[in-house]
Motif scaffolding. Structure first.
Motif, PDB file in Angstrom:
ATOM      1  N   LEU A 152       0.818  -1.209   0.000  1.00  0.00           N
ATOM      2  CA  LEU A 152       0.000   0.000   0.000  1.00  0.00           C
ATOM      3  C   LEU A 152       0.853   1.261   0.000  1.00  0.00           C
ATOM      4  CD1 LEU A 152      -2.691  -1.263   2.504  1.00  0.00           C
ATOM      5  CD2 LEU A 152      -3.111  -0.651   0.109  1.00  0.00           C
ATOM      6  N   VAL A 153       1.940   1.241   0.764  1.00  0.00           N
ATOM      7  CA  VAL A 153       2.852   2.393   0.794  1.00  0.00           C
ATOM      8  C   VAL A 153       3.497   2.578  -0.576  1.00  0.00           C
ATOM      9  CG1 VAL A 153       5.047   3.230   1.756  1.00  0.00           C
ATOM     10  CG2 VAL A 153       3.273   2.326   3.270  1.00  0.00           C
TER      11      VAL A 153
ATOM     12  N   THR B  50       0.925   3.975  -3.010  1.00  0.00           N
ATOM     13  CA  THR B  50       0.666   5.384  -2.728  1.00  0.00           C
ATOM     14  C   THR B  50       1.834   6.256  -3.186  1.00  0.00           C
ATOM     15  OG1 THR B  50      -0.686   4.734  -0.839  1.00  0.00           O
ATOM     16  CG2 THR B  50       0.057   7.019  -0.898  1.00  0.00           C
ATOM     17  N   ALA B  51       3.041   5.842  -2.871  1.00  0.00           N
ATOM     18  CA  ALA B  51       4.222   6.613  -3.268  1.00  0.00           C
ATOM     19  C   ALA B  51       4.319   6.719  -4.792  1.00  0.00           C
ATOM     20  CB  ALA B  51       5.483   5.965  -2.701  1.00  0.00           C
ATOM     21  N   ALA B  52       4.089   5.616  -5.479  1.00  0.00           N
ATOM     22  CA  ALA B  52       4.187   5.621  -6.944  1.00  0.00           C
ATOM     23  C   ALA B  52       3.151   6.553  -7.566  1.00  0.00           C
ATOM     24  CB  ALA B  52       4.005   4.200  -7.483  1.00  0.00           C
ATOM     25  N   HIS B  53       1.941   6.534  -7.022  1.00  0.00           N
ATOM     26  CA  HIS B  53       0.870   7.310  -7.631  1.00  0.00           C
ATOM     27  C   HIS B  53       0.832   8.769  -7.179  1.00  0.00           C
ATOM     28  CE1 HIS B  53      -0.444   3.334  -8.868  1.00  0.00           C
ATOM     29  NE2 HIS B  53      -1.112   3.960  -9.806  1.00  0.00           N
ATOM     30  N   LEU B  54       1.371   9.074  -6.015  1.00  0.00           N
ATOM     31  CA  LEU B  54       1.412  10.470  -5.567  1.00  0.00           C
ATOM     32  C   LEU B  54       2.701  11.172  -5.997  1.00  0.00           C
ATOM     33  CD1 LEU B  54      -0.144  10.330  -1.981  1.00  0.00           C
ATOM     34  CD2 LEU B  54      -1.198  11.133  -4.096  1.00  0.00           C
TER      35      LEU B  54
ATOM     36  N   TRP C 228      -7.515   2.094   2.944  1.00  0.00           N
ATOM     37  CA  TRP C 228      -6.323   2.836   2.497  1.00  0.00           C
ATOM     38  C   TRP C 228      -6.475   3.245   1.027  1.00  0.00           C
ATOM     39  CZ3 TRP C 228      -1.043   2.232   4.928  1.00  0.00           C
ATOM     40  CH2 TRP C 228      -0.063   2.935   4.211  1.00  0.00           C
ATOM     41  N   LEU C 229      -6.854   2.301   0.171  1.00  0.00           N
ATOM     42  CA  LEU C 229      -6.951   2.620  -1.253  1.00  0.00           C
ATOM     43  C   LEU C 229      -8.072   3.618  -1.537  1.00  0.00           C
ATOM     44  CD1 LEU C 229      -6.158  -0.876  -2.770  1.00  0.00           C
ATOM     45  CD2 LEU C 229      -4.717   1.164  -2.809  1.00  0.00           C
TER      46      LEU C 229
ATOM     47  N   LEU D 221       2.620  -7.210  -3.912  1.00  0.00           N
ATOM     48  CA  LEU D 221       2.760  -7.208  -2.454  1.00  0.00           C
ATOM     49  C   LEU D 221       1.401  -7.143  -1.752  1.00  0.00           C
ATOM     50  CD1 LEU D 221       5.836  -4.832  -2.062  1.00  0.00           C
ATOM     51  CD2 LEU D 221       5.774  -7.304  -1.634  1.00  0.00           C
ATOM     52  N   MET D 222       0.476  -6.348  -2.302  1.00  0.00           N
ATOM     53  CA  MET D 222      -0.850  -6.251  -1.695  1.00  0.00           C
ATOM     54  C   MET D 222      -1.589  -7.584  -1.762  1.00  0.00           C
ATOM     55  SD  MET D 222      -2.390  -2.491  -2.608  1.00  0.00           S
ATOM     56  CE  MET D 222      -1.781  -2.292  -4.271  1.00  0.00           C
ATOM     57  N   VAL D 223      -1.527  -8.241  -2.898  1.00  0.00           N
ATOM     58  CA  VAL D 223      -2.213  -9.533  -3.042  1.00  0.00           C
ATOM     59  C   VAL D 223      -1.610 -10.562  -2.089  1.00  0.00           C
ATOM     60  CG1 VAL D 223      -2.613 -11.476  -4.616  1.00  0.00           C
ATOM     61  CG2 VAL D 223      -3.004  -9.138  -5.398  1.00  0.00           C
ATOM     62  N   ILE D 224      -0.289 -10.666  -2.091  1.00  0.00           N
ATOM     63  CA  ILE D 224       0.380 -11.620  -1.197  1.00  0.00           C
ATOM     64  C   ILE D 224       0.077 -11.286   0.266  1.00  0.00           C
ATOM     65  CG2 ILE D 224       2.628 -12.494  -0.416  1.00  0.00           C
ATOM     66  CD1 ILE D 224       1.783 -13.484  -3.204  1.00  0.00           C
ATOM     67  N   GLY D 225       0.206 -10.020   0.619  1.00  0.00           N
ATOM     68  CA  GLY D 225      -0.029  -9.599   1.995  1.00  0.00           C
ATOM     69  C   GLY D 225      -1.464  -9.808   2.445  1.00  0.00           C
ATOM     70  N   TYR D 226      -2.407  -9.529   1.550  1.00  0.00           N
ATOM     71  CA  TYR D 226      -3.825  -9.700   1.898  1.00  0.00           C
ATOM     72  C   TYR D 226      -4.164 -11.178   2.061  1.00  0.00           C
ATOM     73  CZ  TYR D 226      -8.888  -9.099   1.738  1.00  0.00           C
ATOM     74  OH  TYR D 226     -10.226  -9.109   2.035  1.00  0.00           O
ATOM     75  N   ARG D 227      -3.655 -12.000   1.172  1.00  0.00           N
ATOM     76  CA  ARG D 227      -3.941 -13.444   1.239  1.00  0.00           C
ATOM     77  C   ARG D 227      -3.311 -14.080   2.483  1.00  0.00           C
ATOM     78  NH1 ARG D 227      -7.761 -15.724  -1.428  1.00  0.00           N
ATOM     79  NH2 ARG D 227      -6.601 -17.601  -1.868  1.00  0.00           N
ATOM     80  N   ARG D 228      -2.160 -13.549   2.928  1.00  0.00           N
ATOM     81  CA  ARG D 228      -1.469 -14.101   4.098  1.00  0.00           C
ATOM     82  C   ARG D 228      -2.017 -13.574   5.419  1.00  0.00           C
ATOM     83  NH1 ARG D 228       4.929 -13.707   2.590  1.00  0.00           N
ATOM     84  NH2 ARG D 228       4.940 -15.287   0.954  1.00  0.00           N
TER      85      ARG D 228
END
Length: 185
Positions: free
Chosen positions: A8-9, A12-16, A125-126, A47-54
């Motif tokens: 998520l960070v 956010t960093a990439a898009h802002l 967050w999103l 990372l979001m998909v892996i983190g959310y699934r875990r």
């Protein structure tokens, strides 16, 4: 949860990046700047998909019975708005930031049916990121409302949204979350 938050960070960093550090983004150039955002975005999604699934399921609230039907309607609207952002129809002339609004609607829809901590973190967050992006863009760039295009473009966006909706629903069913039951818990 740390992997999810890292994703998520990074997202956010990439898009802002363009809004917060426009000078640095300009020095990179248009092509390399877009490439950097694309690479960081793909890494962030991974990372979001892996983190959310875990992530462990830590309940925060219980979604209302039958709220999945509202989720389904909101998801169809979100997909339509996402498609409208790439069309030249009438809706694009009425809605500024249709893609970002689609993210906000997508996030709200998912918060309606997911009451666990990981969902609250990710979708909340999103959704907040998209709202911040809208505010920053509105503060920095004046909107030149496009001329309304043909209704046919909106109809095509709706058909594409319906097809994508079917595909996404199929993936959710495959993962064990049937969106047509009205309740997911």
């Amino acid at each position: 949860m740390q992997v999810l938050i890292l994703g998520l960070v990074l997202w956010t960093a990439a898009h802002l990046f363009r809004r917060v550090l426009p000078g640095l983004r300009a020095r990179l150039g248009e092509g390399p700047g877009k490439m950097l955002v694309a690479v960081l975005s793909l890494a962030a999604v991974f990372l979001m998909v892996i983190g959310y699934r875990r992530a462990e399921v830590d309940p925060v609230y219980t979604p209302m019975d039958g709220i999945g039907h509202l989720n389904n309607l909101l998801m169809l609207i979100a997909l339509f708005l996402f498609g409208v952002s790439h069309s030249k129809g009438r809706v694009k002339a009425m809605v500024r930031h249709p893609m970002l609004w689609s993210v906000v609607i997508w996030a709200v829809a998912h918060l309606l049916v997911n009451g666990d901590l990981a969902s609250l973190v990710m979708f909340g967050w999103l959704g907040l990121w998209a709202l911040v992006e809208i505010v920053l863009i509105n503060a920095q760039v004046e909107w030149k409302r496009p001329a309304p295009g043909p209704l046919r473009s909106d109809a095509i966006a709706l058909v594409i949204a319906l097809v994508l909706y079917g595909l996404i629903a199929g993936v959710h069913i495959w993962l064990g979350y049937n969106p047509f039951l009205g309740t997911y818990g």
